[in-house]
Design a protein around this motif. Structure first.
Motif, short mmCIF file in Angstrom:
data_model
loop_
_atom_site.label_atom_id
_atom_site.label_comp_id
_atom_site.label_asym_id
_atom_site.label_seq_id
_atom_site.Cartn_x
_atom_site.Cartn_y
_atom_site.Cartn_z
N VAL A 292 0.84 -1.21 0.00
CA VAL A 292 0.00 0.00 0.00
C VAL A 292 0.87 1.25 0.00
O VAL A 292 0.58 2.23 -0.71
CB VAL A 292 -0.95 -0.01 1.22
N TYR A 293 1.95 1.22 0.77
CA TYR A 293 2.84 2.38 0.86
C TYR A 293 3.47 2.70 -0.49
O TYR A 293 3.61 3.86 -0.87
CB TYR A 293 3.93 2.12 1.90
N GLU A 294 3.85 1.66 -1.22
CA GLU A 294 4.47 1.86 -2.54
C GLU A 294 3.51 2.55 -3.50
O GLU A 294 3.94 3.30 -4.39
CB GLU A 294 4.92 0.52 -3.12
N ALA A 295 2.23 2.31 -3.34
CA ALA A 295 1.24 2.87 -4.27
C ALA A 295 0.68 4.21 -3.80
O ALA A 295 -0.15 4.81 -4.49
CB ALA A 295 0.10 1.88 -4.45
N THR A 296 1.14 4.68 -2.63
CA THR A 296 0.61 5.92 -2.07
C THR A 296 1.66 7.03 -2.14
O THR A 296 2.80 6.82 -1.70
CB THR A 296 0.21 5.71 -0.60
N PRO A 297 1.31 8.21 -2.68
CA PRO A 297 2.27 9.32 -2.71
C PRO A 297 2.66 9.75 -1.30
O PRO A 297 1.83 9.73 -0.38
CB PRO A 297 1.49 10.43 -3.44
N ARG A 298 3.90 10.17 -1.12
CA ARG A 298 4.37 10.60 0.19
C ARG A 298 3.86 12.01 0.51
O ARG A 298 3.67 12.84 -0.39
CB ARG A 298 5.89 10.58 0.24
N LEU A 299 3.66 12.29 1.77
CA LEU A 299 3.17 13.59 2.21
C LEU A 299 4.24 14.66 2.00
O LEU A 299 5.43 14.42 2.25
CB LEU A 299 2.78 13.54 3.68
N LEU A 300 3.82 15.83 1.55
CA LEU A 300 4.75 16.94 1.34
C LEU A 300 5.39 17.37 2.66
O LEU A 300 6.58 17.68 2.71
CB LEU A 300 4.02 18.12 0.70
N SER A 301 4.62 17.36 3.74
CA SER A 301 5.15 17.76 5.05
C SER A 301 6.27 16.82 5.50
O SER A 301 7.27 17.25 6.09
CB SER A 301 4.03 17.77 6.09
N GLN A 302 6.10 15.54 5.21
CA GLN A 302 7.14 14.56 5.58
C GLN A 302 8.40 14.78 4.77
O GLN A 302 9.51 14.74 5.31
CB GLN A 302 6.61 13.15 5.37
N MET A 303 8.26 15.06 3.50
CA MET A 303 9.41 15.30 2.64
C MET A 303 10.14 16.57 3.06
O MET A 303 11.38 16.61 3.09
CB MET A 303 8.96 15.40 1.18
N CYS A 304 9.38 17.62 3.43
CA CYS A 304 10.00 18.87 3.87
C CYS A 304 10.79 18.65 5.17
O CYS A 304 11.88 19.19 5.34
CB CYS A 304 8.94 19.94 4.08
N ARG A 305 10.23 17.87 6.07
CA ARG A 305 10.92 17.61 7.33
C ARG A 305 12.26 16.92 7.09
O ARG A 305 13.28 17.28 7.69
CB ARG A 305 10.03 16.74 8.23
N GLN A 306 12.29 15.97 6.20
CA GLN A 306 13.54 15.25 5.93
C GLN A 306 14.57 16.15 5.25
O GLN A 306 15.77 16.05 5.52
CB GLN A 306 13.24 14.02 5.07
N VAL A 307 14.10 17.05 4.39
CA VAL A 307 15.02 17.98 3.74
C VAL A 307 15.64 18.92 4.77
O VAL A 307 16.85 19.19 4.74
CB VAL A 307 14.29 18.79 2.64
N ILE A 308 14.82 19.40 5.69
CA ILE A 308 15.33 20.29 6.74
C ILE A 308 16.37 19.59 7.60
O ILE A 308 17.43 20.14 7.90
CB ILE A 308 14.16 20.81 7.61
N ARG A 309 16.09 18.36 7.98
CA ARG A 309 17.03 17.60 8.81
C ARG A 309 18.32 17.31 8.05
O ARG A 309 19.42 17.35 8.61
CB ARG A 309 16.38 16.31 9.30
N ASP A 310 18.19 17.02 6.77
CA ASP A 310 19.39 16.78 5.96
C ASP A 310 20.25 18.03 5.86
O ASP A 310 21.48 17.96 5.89
CB ASP A 310 18.99 16.29 4.56
N ARG A 311 19.59 19.17 5.72
CA ARG A 311 20.32 20.43 5.61
C ARG A 311 21.04 20.78 6.93
O ARG A 311 22.15 21.28 6.92
CB ARG A 311 19.36 21.56 5.24
N LEU A 312 20.36 20.51 8.02
CA LEU A 312 20.96 20.81 9.31
C LEU A 312 22.18 19.93 9.58
O LEU A 312 23.22 20.40 10.04
CB LEU A 312 19.93 20.60 10.44
N GLY A 313 22.07 18.66 9.27
CA GLY A 313 23.15 17.73 9.56
C GLY A 313 23.07 17.19 10.98
O GLY A 313 22.56 17.86 11.90
N ARG A 314 23.55 15.98 11.16
CA ARG A 314 23.43 15.30 12.45
C ARG A 314 24.10 16.07 13.58
O ARG A 314 23.62 16.10 14.72
CB ARG A 314 24.05 13.90 12.35
N ASP A 315 25.21 16.74 13.30
CA ASP A 315 25.96 17.44 14.34
C ASP A 315 25.22 18.66 14.87
O ASP A 315 25.61 19.21 15.91
CB ASP A 315 27.33 17.86 13.81
N ARG A 316 24.17 19.10 14.17
CA ARG A 316 23.46 20.32 14.60
C ARG A 316 22.00 20.06 14.97
O ARG A 316 21.23 21.00 15.11
CB ARG A 316 23.55 21.38 13.50
N PHE A 317 21.66 18.78 15.17
CA PHE A 317 20.29 18.47 15.56
C PHE A 317 19.92 19.11 16.90
O PHE A 317 18.77 19.46 17.14
CB PHE A 317 20.07 16.96 15.63
#
Length: 336
Positions: A292-317
């Protein structure tokens, strides 16, 4: 000349002489081999009892068969300090230390009293031994540290005391890893203590993979959550096997959902070119969820959260809480 020739003639006429000497050599060689076999067998037996935790039997074997004139003193003997630390007898332990007993005394397999105190979750004994000069980074013959023992029994108190007094939160690649053990046993608080002390949440060992992979294999969701919040790479597992593969193979739907929330790749392939859905048990809840997950588009809010965390980097969480954002949004970025 005649006499020498006579001896040669006698040797020639007695063909059993050379055979006799050959049999003697073979007998000596056989006795030596048998003796060596006995010693190796006894060593293996002693080691077997040590692994099973029966050090007294290992000591008895060593004392009985390897006592080279030392008055029945076994080289595997446990000291009174070991017994006191193992049983958590603080007053006895302190009296022994005051009498001059060596706090760094080791057994046959290099177990120290500090190892025993940590394995028994006796934090007061741990403090007393460290105050008396116990080596917090001592290792057994298998590379086990007192910190590993503390994590193995989920003793966050002992782990924190060790870390405060210089214990290394992470050993070498081929040594037993405290953070992997904490994940395997489901001790989330030990995981937090190790991460605060500087343990690498992506520490990859050849036989266990990453701590996150270990947590997924052991189906310890809380440990997996803490590692992911601390910045563990959701894609990094063991060789080409991702944590999502491990969770799917164990039919752990809750952990699968958690990993997907943190951006796990549902299309990742292992060494057999299988995706997570391929390793999930047929007709299982996890398999159905992944389909079901494979056939369902991902939420924009979830994608934005991951982009923000990637930009911050683990050392700055740790700086996320200081961002000028509404509390609800900060909590969302932190998966709170």
């Amino acid at each position: 000349m005649f006499k020498r020739g006579g001896n040669m003639t006698e040797a020639t006429e007695n063909p059993f002489a050379s055979l006799h000497y050959s049999n003697v050599y073979l007998t000596i060689l056989a006795l030596f081999g048998f003796k060596l076999f006995i010693k190796i067998s006894l060593n293996c037996l002693s080691y077997f009892y040590i692994i099973r935790g029966n050090r007294k039997e290992a000591a008895r074997i060593s004392a009985e068969f390897y006592d080279f004139g030392q008055g029945h003193r076994s080289w595997a003997d446990r000291s009174p300090l070991h017994d006191a630390a193992c049983q958590g007898r603080l007053l006895v332990l302190r009296n022994l230390i005051l009498k001059g007993h060596n706090v760094n005394v080791l057994t046959l397999d290099h177990v120290s009293p500090l190892h025993e105190a940590c394995a028994g979750n006796h934090v007061a004994c741990v403090r007393a031994l460290i105050t008396a000069g116990a080596n917090v980074n001592v290792t057994t013959i298998d590379g086990v540290t007192p910190l590993f023992n503390a994590c193995s029994v989920g003793s966050v108190s002992c782990a924190e005391v060790l870390l405060e007094n210089g214990a290394k939160p992470q050993g070498l690649v081929f040594q037993p890893s405290p953070i992997h053990e904490a994940c395997r046993k489901g001790s989330g608080r030990c995981v937090d203590a190790l991460v605060r002390a500087g343990a690498d949440v992506e520490f990859d060992t050849p036989h266990m993979g990453t701590p996150l992979y270990t947590a997924c294999v052991s189906q310890e969701m809380e440990c997996a959550r803490r590692l992911l919040r601390a910045g563990a790479n959701v894609q990094k597992g063991k060789y080409m096997e991702s944590p999502l593969h491990a969770a799917a193979g164990k039919d752990s739907t809750a952990i699968v959902k958690l990993l997907l929330d943190f951006g796990a790749d549902v299309n990742a392939r292992n060494m057999e070119l299988q995706r997570p859905v391929d390793v999930a048990p047929p007709s299982s809840l996890t398999e159905g969820f992944l389909l079901v997950y494979e056939a369902t588009p991902r939420l924009l809010s979830q994608m934005c959260r991951q982009v923000i965390r990637d930009r911050l980097g683990r050392d700055r969480f740790h700086l996320i809480k200081a961002l000028p954002l509404p509390k609800r949004l900060r909590n969302y970025i932190q998966y709170m």
